[in-house]
Design a protein around this motif. Structure first.
Motif, PDB file in Angstrom:
ATOM      1  N   ALA A 170     -38.766  -8.468  -5.921  1.00 48.22           N
ATOM      2  CA  ALA A 170     -38.549  -7.802  -4.692  1.00 48.22           C
ATOM      3  C   ALA A 170     -40.028  -7.018  -4.175  1.00 48.22           C
ATOM      4  O   ALA A 170     -40.655  -7.425  -3.304  1.00 48.22           O
TER       5      ALA A 170
ATOM      6  N   ARG B 213     -42.853  -8.111  -1.827  1.00 47.77           N
ATOM      7  CA  ARG B 213     -43.494  -7.344  -0.533  1.00 47.77           C
ATOM      8  C   ARG B 213     -44.936  -7.333  -0.803  1.00 47.77           C
ATOM      9  O   ARG B 213     -45.552  -7.231   0.036  1.00 47.77           O
TER      10      ARG B 213
ATOM     11  N   THR C  85     -34.896  -8.628   4.157  1.00 55.19           N
ATOM     12  CA  THR C  85     -35.688  -7.782   3.242  1.00 55.19           C
ATOM     13  C   THR C  85     -35.465  -8.218   1.750  1.00 55.19           C
ATOM     14  O   THR C  85     -34.479  -8.548   1.263  1.00 55.19           O
ATOM     15  N   PRO C  86     -36.614  -8.068   0.900  1.00 55.00           N
ATOM     16  CA  PRO C  86     -36.520  -8.815  -0.447  1.00 55.00           C
ATOM     17  C   PRO C  86     -35.727  -7.732  -1.217  1.00 55.00           C
ATOM     18  O   PRO C  86     -35.748  -6.455  -1.124  1.00 55.00           O
TER      19      PRO C  86
ATOM     20  N   TYR D 291     -39.990 -12.312   5.185  1.00 64.83           N
ATOM     21  CA  TYR D 291     -39.492 -11.299   4.387  1.00 64.83           C
ATOM     22  C   TYR D 291     -40.353 -10.107   5.106  1.00 64.83           C
ATOM     23  O   TYR D 291     -41.695 -10.173   5.592  1.00 64.83           O
TER      24      TYR D 291
END
Length: 138
Positions: free
Chosen positions: A69, A73, A58-59, A11
């Motif tokens: 998300a 992160r 990318t989450p 991620y």
């Protein structure tokens, strides 16, 4: 029937920044860069390992809701995700080259277990171990 693992993902917060890091600093090459609306499928490969891809994801939607998300992160930024391994012929030389390119090292090269290893992170917090390949006996 042949089976095997051909992809793994990490991620990242910014795919363009990730692409610059993984290509310009680690020497990987772009395998896939495809967009579908706001979603981007981005993978890189080591030039000598064409059967394996590293996804730079990318989450967020469509896979994660916003709360998930944010959690992902935060976990990446803290270095909480499993470390990845980069095999190199000469750990000290690779360390010097990558450090000159601005790679953040968390561990200087050290001899142990019959080889040399070092630790670094990508710009998002994903941890890497760089391990020197053992010399093969003739």
């Amino acid at each position: 029937m042949s089976q095997g693992i051909t992809m793994m993902g990490v991620y990242v917060d910014d795919q363009d920044e990730a692409l610059a890091f993984y290509v310009d600093k680690l020497g990987l090459r772009v395998q896939a860069d495809v967009r579908n609306g706001s979603y981007r499928w981005l993978t890189v490969q080591h030039p000598e390992q064409p059967g394996f891809e590293l996804g730079l994801f990318t989450p967020g939607p469509p896979t994660h809701d916003e709360a998930t998300a944010r959690t992902l992160r935060a976990m990446v930024a803290k270095g909480a995700m499993p470390a990845l391994i980069l095999s190199v012929a000469d750990c000290r030389a690779s360390h010097a080259r990558m450090q000159a390119l601005g790679v953040e090292f968390t561990q200087e090269p050290i001899e142990r277990f019959g080889t040399v290893d070092a630790g670094f992170r990508d710009p998002f917090g994903n941890g890497w171990k760089m391990i020197q390949l053992r010399a093969t006996k003739p």
